[in-house]
Enzyme design. Structure first.
Site, short mmCIF file in Angstrom:
data_model
loop_
_atom_site.label_atom_id
_atom_site.label_comp_id
_atom_site.label_asym_id
_atom_site.label_seq_id
_atom_site.Cartn_x
_atom_site.Cartn_y
_atom_site.Cartn_z
N TYR A 1 -2.98 11.24 7.80
CA TYR A 1 -3.35 10.35 6.70
C TYR A 1 -3.44 8.90 7.19
CZ TYR A 1 -2.23 6.83 3.26
OH TYR A 1 -2.22 5.67 2.56
N CYS B 1 4.05 4.60 4.57
CA CYS B 1 3.80 3.80 5.77
C CYS B 1 4.76 2.62 5.88
CB CYS B 1 2.36 3.30 5.76
SG CYS B 1 1.11 4.61 5.80
N GLY C 1 0.84 -1.19 0.00
CA GLY C 1 0.00 0.00 0.00
C GLY C 1 0.87 1.24 0.00
N CYS C 2 0.45 2.28 0.69
CA CYS C 2 1.19 3.54 0.74
C CYS C 2 2.64 3.31 1.15
CB CYS C 2 0.51 4.48 1.73
SG CYS C 2 1.46 5.97 2.10
N PHE C 3 3.57 3.72 0.29
CA PHE C 3 4.97 3.45 0.62
C PHE C 3 5.49 4.31 1.76
CE2 PHE C 3 6.16 5.64 -3.73
CZ PHE C 3 5.64 6.87 -3.30
#
Length: 219
Positions: A196, A43, A39-41
């Site tokens: 976020y 994180c 997912g979101c890099f």
């Protein structure tokens, strides 16, 4: 300065330079890399840089066909690339098996359409392997995680492709000080990241799936 002394200085500089290169190679020889998409890099990078034995993590793009992709192109879809993170680690301090176990427990590996609030091909999970030994370890980690979770894991194990480093502003975003505009108003990058992560529901979902086994849930 006499010519003889000049030659000695040059030779000394060359020796020091070669010694530095040798030290760098020796250090590099003692490290390994693991590339994962979760997912979101931002994180994934933030999570794994906390792990003792991890030397660093770099956000980037891999798995697709578009050369030198931009964030805009990848997030729009159609490039085939994943948002991914290249993790460099010291295997004498943390093993690949341990990192793979942490990875599965830091994502929702049952979701084939993205991760948490982020949907689309670039946010899917994946593990990238470069040889048979790495593939065997990844398959074992996947099987173990699936048995523990009791649900089908859809995270694919893919052959390593070229890894493109993401734009500089994505690197270490979770601790950045630059002011950015968010839907909650202006915030530092670090504050925007926390906002976020919470609003996307990443930690809540990971805790729901993995409970106390989730190594990073909580930010």
């Amino acid at each position: 300065m006499p010519i003889r002394n000049s030659i000695r200085v040059v030779l000394l500089a060359i020796v020091l330079f070669l010694g530095t290169i040798a030290q760098h190679k020796a250090h590099a020889a003692g490290t390994e890399t693991l590339i994962v998409a979760g997912g979101c890099f931002w994180c994934v990078e933030a999570d794994f840089e906390k792990v003792p034995g991890v030397i660093g993590a770099v956000s980037g793009y891999t798995g697709g066909k578009t050369k030198n992709p931009t964030y805009k192109e990848v997030s729009r879809g159609g490039t085939g690339h994943y948002e991914a993170v290249k993790i460099t680690f010291n295997p004498s301090r943390v093993s690949r098996e341990e990192l793979l176990s942490m990875f599965f427990r830091s994502v929702d590996p049952t979701d084939a359409g993205g991760q948490f609030c982020d949907r689309g091909e670039s946010y899917r999970t994946a593990i990238f392997v470069s040889d048979k030994a790495e593939k065997t370890l990844a398959e074992a980690a996947k099987a173990e995680a699936q048995a523990t979770l009791g649900r089908k894991i859809v995270t694919p194990i893919l052959s390593t492709q070229r890894f493109y480093k993401a734009e500089d502003y994505h690197q270490d975003y979770y601790k950045g000080k630059k002011l950015v505009i968010t839907r909650a108003g202006p915030k530092s990058q670090a504050s925007a990241y926390k906002f976020y992560r919470k609003s996307c529901g990443r930690d809540a979902r990971v805790k729901q799936l993995w409970g106390s086994a989730a190594p990073f849930a909580g930010g």
